[in-house]
Design an enzyme around this catalytic site. Structure first.
Site, PDB file in Angstrom:
ATOM      1  N   LYS A  81       0.909  -1.241   0.155  1.00 15.00           N
ATOM      2  CA  LYS A  81      -0.106   0.002  -0.030  1.00 15.00           C
ATOM      3  C   LYS A  81       0.562   1.319  -0.030  1.00 15.00           C
ATOM      4  CE  LYS A  81      -1.651  -1.255   3.866  1.00 15.00           C
ATOM      5  NZ  LYS A  81      -1.277  -2.752   4.005  1.00 15.00           N
TER       6      LYS A  81
ATOM      7  N   ARG B  31      11.987  -5.800   4.497  1.00 11.81           N
ATOM      8  CA  ARG B  31      11.602  -4.400   4.430  1.00 11.81           C
ATOM      9  C   ARG B  31      12.653  -3.466   5.347  1.00 11.81           C
ATOM     10  NH1 ARG B  31       5.823  -1.895   5.190  1.00 11.81           N
ATOM     11  NH2 ARG B  31       6.025  -2.938   7.384  1.00 11.81           N
TER      12      ARG B  31
ATOM     13  N   ARG C 292      -9.667   1.138   8.620  1.00 15.11           N
ATOM     14  CA  ARG C 292      -9.402   0.045   8.995  1.00 15.11           C
ATOM     15  C   ARG C 292     -10.242  -0.869   9.814  1.00 15.11           C
ATOM     16  NH1 ARG C 292      -3.173   0.729   8.753  1.00 15.11           N
ATOM     17  NH2 ARG C 292      -2.344  -1.519   9.428  1.00 15.11           N
TER      18      ARG C 292
ATOM     19  N   ARG D 287      11.398  -1.892  10.979  1.00 11.34           N
ATOM     20  CA  ARG D 287      10.340  -1.658  12.085  1.00 11.34           C
ATOM     21  C   ARG D 287      10.149  -2.369  12.862  1.00 11.34           C
ATOM     22  NH1 ARG D 287       5.129   0.002   8.031  1.00 11.34           N
ATOM     23  NH2 ARG D 287       4.190  -1.324   9.757  1.00 11.34           N
TER      24      ARG D 287
ATOM     25  N   ARG E  61      -0.486  -8.875  13.317  1.00  5.19           N
ATOM     26  CA  ARG E  61      -1.202  -7.695  12.594  1.00  5.19           C
ATOM     27  C   ARG E  61      -2.143  -8.488  11.515  1.00  5.19           C
ATOM     28  NH1 ARG E  61       4.132  -5.598  10.289  1.00  5.19           N
ATOM     29  NH2 ARG E  61       2.787  -4.272   8.888  1.00  5.19           N
TER      30      ARG E  61
HETATM   31  P1  AP5 Z   1       5.069  -1.584   1.820  1.00  5.94           P
HETATM   32  O1  AP5 Z   1       4.492  -1.006   0.816  1.00  5.94           O
HETATM   33  O2  AP5 Z   1       5.626  -1.097   2.912  1.00  5.94           O
HETATM   34  O3  AP5 Z   1       3.459  -2.269   2.442  1.00  5.94           O
HETATM   35  P2  AP5 Z   1       2.256  -1.950   3.004  1.00  5.94           P
HETATM   36  O4  AP5 Z   1       1.157  -2.357   2.541  1.00  5.94           O
HETATM   37  O5  AP5 Z   1       2.315  -0.447   3.297  1.00  5.94           O
HETATM   38  O6  AP5 Z   1       2.826  -2.582   4.694  1.00  5.94           O
HETATM   39  P3  AP5 Z   1       2.479  -1.636   6.190  1.00  5.94           P
HETATM   40  O7  AP5 Z   1       3.251  -2.941   6.889  1.00  5.94           O
HETATM   41  O8  AP5 Z   1       2.913  -0.439   6.136  1.00  5.94           O
HETATM   42  O9  AP5 Z   1       1.077  -1.785   6.146  1.00  5.94           O
HETATM   43  P4  AP5 Z   1       0.171  -2.095   7.656  1.00  5.94           P
HETATM   44  O10 AP5 Z   1      -1.172  -1.609   7.301  1.00  5.94           O
HETATM   45  O11 AP5 Z   1       0.647  -3.249   8.374  1.00  5.94           O
HETATM   46  O12 AP5 Z   1       0.877  -1.015   8.409  1.00  5.94           O
HETATM   47  P5  AP5 Z   1       0.826   0.503   8.761  1.00  5.94           P
HETATM   48  O13 AP5 Z   1       2.187   1.291   8.635  1.00  5.94           O
HETATM   49  O14 AP5 Z   1      -0.514   1.137   8.068  1.00  5.94           O
HETATM   50  O15 AP5 Z   1       5.541  -3.025   1.248  1.00  5.94           O
HETATM   51  C1  AP5 Z   1       6.280  -3.886   2.121  1.00  5.94           C
HETATM   52  C2  AP5 Z   1       7.533  -4.385   1.754  1.00  5.94           C
HETATM   53  O16 AP5 Z   1       7.321  -4.999   0.226  1.00  5.94           O
HETATM   54  C3  AP5 Z   1       8.623  -3.143   1.359  1.00  5.94           C
HETATM   55  O17 AP5 Z   1       9.829  -3.534   1.652  1.00  5.94           O
HETATM   56  C4  AP5 Z   1       8.607  -2.845  -0.165  1.00  5.94           C
HETATM   57  O18 AP5 Z   1       9.569  -2.490  -0.885  1.00  5.94           O
HETATM   58  C5  AP5 Z   1       8.080  -4.221  -0.845  1.00  5.94           C
HETATM   59  N1  AP5 Z   1       7.118  -4.295  -1.980  1.00  5.94           N
HETATM   60  C6  AP5 Z   1       6.112  -3.699  -2.090  1.00  5.94           C
HETATM   61  N2  AP5 Z   1       5.597  -4.027  -3.127  1.00  5.94           N
HETATM   62  C7  AP5 Z   1       6.192  -4.945  -3.775  1.00  5.94           C
HETATM   63  C8  AP5 Z   1       6.207  -5.951  -4.888  1.00  5.94           C
HETATM   64  N3  AP5 Z   1       5.267  -5.642  -5.971  1.00  5.94           N
HETATM   65  N4  AP5 Z   1       7.122  -6.900  -5.120  1.00  5.94           N
HETATM   66  C9  AP5 Z   1       7.925  -7.107  -4.153  1.00  5.94           C
HETATM   67  N5  AP5 Z   1       8.268  -6.191  -3.299  1.00  5.94           N
HETATM   68  C10 AP5 Z   1       7.396  -5.277  -2.980  1.00  5.94           C
HETATM   69  O19 AP5 Z   1       0.330   0.480  10.147  1.00  5.94           O
HETATM   70  C11 AP5 Z   1       1.065   0.247  11.409  1.00  5.94           C
HETATM   71  C12 AP5 Z   1       0.528   0.205  12.910  1.00  5.94           C
HETATM   72  O20 AP5 Z   1      -0.120   1.464  12.943  1.00  5.94           O
HETATM   73  C13 AP5 Z   1      -0.710  -0.733  12.663  1.00  5.94           C
HETATM   74  O21 AP5 Z   1      -0.383  -2.202  13.236  1.00  5.94           O
HETATM   75  C14 AP5 Z   1      -1.590  -0.209  13.667  1.00  5.94           C
HETATM   76  O22 AP5 Z   1      -1.157  -0.277  14.996  1.00  5.94           O
HETATM   77  C15 AP5 Z   1      -1.317   1.345  13.491  1.00  5.94           C
HETATM   78  N6  AP5 Z   1      -2.346   2.053  12.577  1.00  5.94           N
HETATM   79  C16 AP5 Z   1      -2.105   2.458  11.257  1.00  5.94           C
HETATM   80  N7  AP5 Z   1      -3.106   2.966  10.762  1.00  5.94           N
HETATM   81  C17 AP5 Z   1      -4.098   2.789  11.573  1.00  5.94           C
HETATM   82  C18 AP5 Z   1      -5.499   2.892  11.762  1.00  5.94           C
HETATM   83  N8  AP5 Z   1      -6.361   3.474  10.402  1.00  5.94           N
HETATM   84  N9  AP5 Z   1      -6.257   2.628  12.731  1.00  5.94           N
HETATM   85  C19 AP5 Z   1      -5.689   2.284  13.874  1.00  5.94           C
HETATM   86  N10 AP5 Z   1      -4.322   2.026  13.908  1.00  5.94           N
HETATM   87  C20 AP5 Z   1      -3.599   2.238  12.901  1.00  5.94           C
END
Ligand code: AP5
Length: 220
Positions: free
Chosen positions: A13, A127, A88, A160, A171
């Site tokens: 994402k 990552r 979410r 991270r 997660r």
């Molecule tokens: P990346 O693009 O970083 O993936 P992502 O989907 O953004 O993953 P996240 O782990 O950031 O999502 P998440 O929803 O768990 O965490 P968030 O930060 O929102 O890609 C991942 C890896 O793969 C990278 O190394 C990239 O280079 C590689 N990659 C990408 N595309 C690729 C491809 N096509 N081929 C190969 N490699 C590829 O949330 C973290 C925490 O914050 C949550 O657990 C929660 O505690 C809190 N939080 C965040 N938002 C909320 C909310 N709305 N409500 C409540 N708590 C929240």
């Protein structure tokens, strides 16, 4: 254009949101990035959010919803925005809908990036993220030019805390329990499009662009 990117942890994402933000010249709004900066800066929000994030749980809605609501009311979102990591759960989806209704705007596209668990673990384990600008890298698929240094801002790259395998499991469970129903929410109102998130970063980007620009059939 108002776009929501959905998908499990590690689906890509953030990676895709950054590419699309550049292409369409609209802001990316990542609640994960906003919360991580708050944790790093030890702000009151960050102090409250940290324990939830470390355990892979959702940060309570009352801490997250207002941040997004205030952000999408800012001037730079007038032409559109890309939400990454929000909503979410159903409460967040309803709060977003209410806010947009109040602004007489709507969501144009909700794209769910589908990726299986084995690939998720491979993506998250390798990552690295920039401490300075939150740019994401992958040590195999999208490595930085110089080890541990961000190509964009020269910041230090780190792993991270929530990318440990046991937290990834937590997660994924939260995603299934809280976020799956949001996909149904958008499926019911006809906005959801599902793409296969397997393939290179540019290939996945092209699938999302096809959805946005009305090419291809990505109905769920
Ligand atoms: P990346 O693009 O970083 O993936 P992502 O989907 O953004 O993953 P996240 O782990 O950031 O999502 P998440 O929803 O768990 O965490 P968030 O930060 O929102 O890609 C991942 C890896 O793969 C990278 O190394 C990239 O280079 C590689 N990659 C990408 N595309 C690729 C491809 N096509 N081929 C190969 N490699 C590829 O949330 C973290 C925490 O914050 C949550 O657990 C929660 O505690 C809190 N939080 C965040 N938002 C909320 C909310 N709305 N409500 C409540 N708590 C929240």
């Amino acid at each position: 254009m108002r776009l929501i990117l959905m998908g499990p942890p590690g689906a890509g994402k953030g990676t895709q949101a950054r590419l699309l933000a550049e292409r369409y010249n609209i802001p990316q709004i990542s609640t994960g990035d906003i919360l991580r900066v708050a944790v790093r800066n030890k702000t009151p929000l960050g102090m409250k959010a940290k324990e939830y994030m470390d355990e892979g749980r959702l940060v309570p809605d009352d801490l997250v919803v207002d941040i997004v609501v205030d952000r999408i009311k800012k001037g730079d979102c007038h032409r559109g925005f890309i939400l990454d990591g929000f909503p979410r759960n159903i409460a967040q989806a309803e709060a977003l809908e209410k806010t947009l209704n109040g602004l007489k705007r709507g969501i144009d596209h909700v794209v769910d990036i589908g990726v299986q668990k084995k690939e998720i673990i491979r993506r998250l384990s390798y990552r690295r993220v920039c401490r300075g600008c939150e740019e994401g890298y992958h040590l195999i698929f999208a490595p930085p030019l110089n080890a541990n240094v961000c190509d964009k801002c020269g910041g230090e790259l780190y792993q991270r805390d929530d990318d440990r395998e046991e937290v990834i499991e937590a997660r994924l469970k939260v995603y299934e329990e809280a976020t799956f129903p949001v996909l149904d929410f958008y499926r019911r109102n006809g906005l959801l499009r599902v793409i296969d998130g397997i393939g290179g970063i540019d290939q996945v980007a092209q699938k999302i662009i096809d959805v946005i620009e009305g090419r291809g059939d990505y109905n769920p």
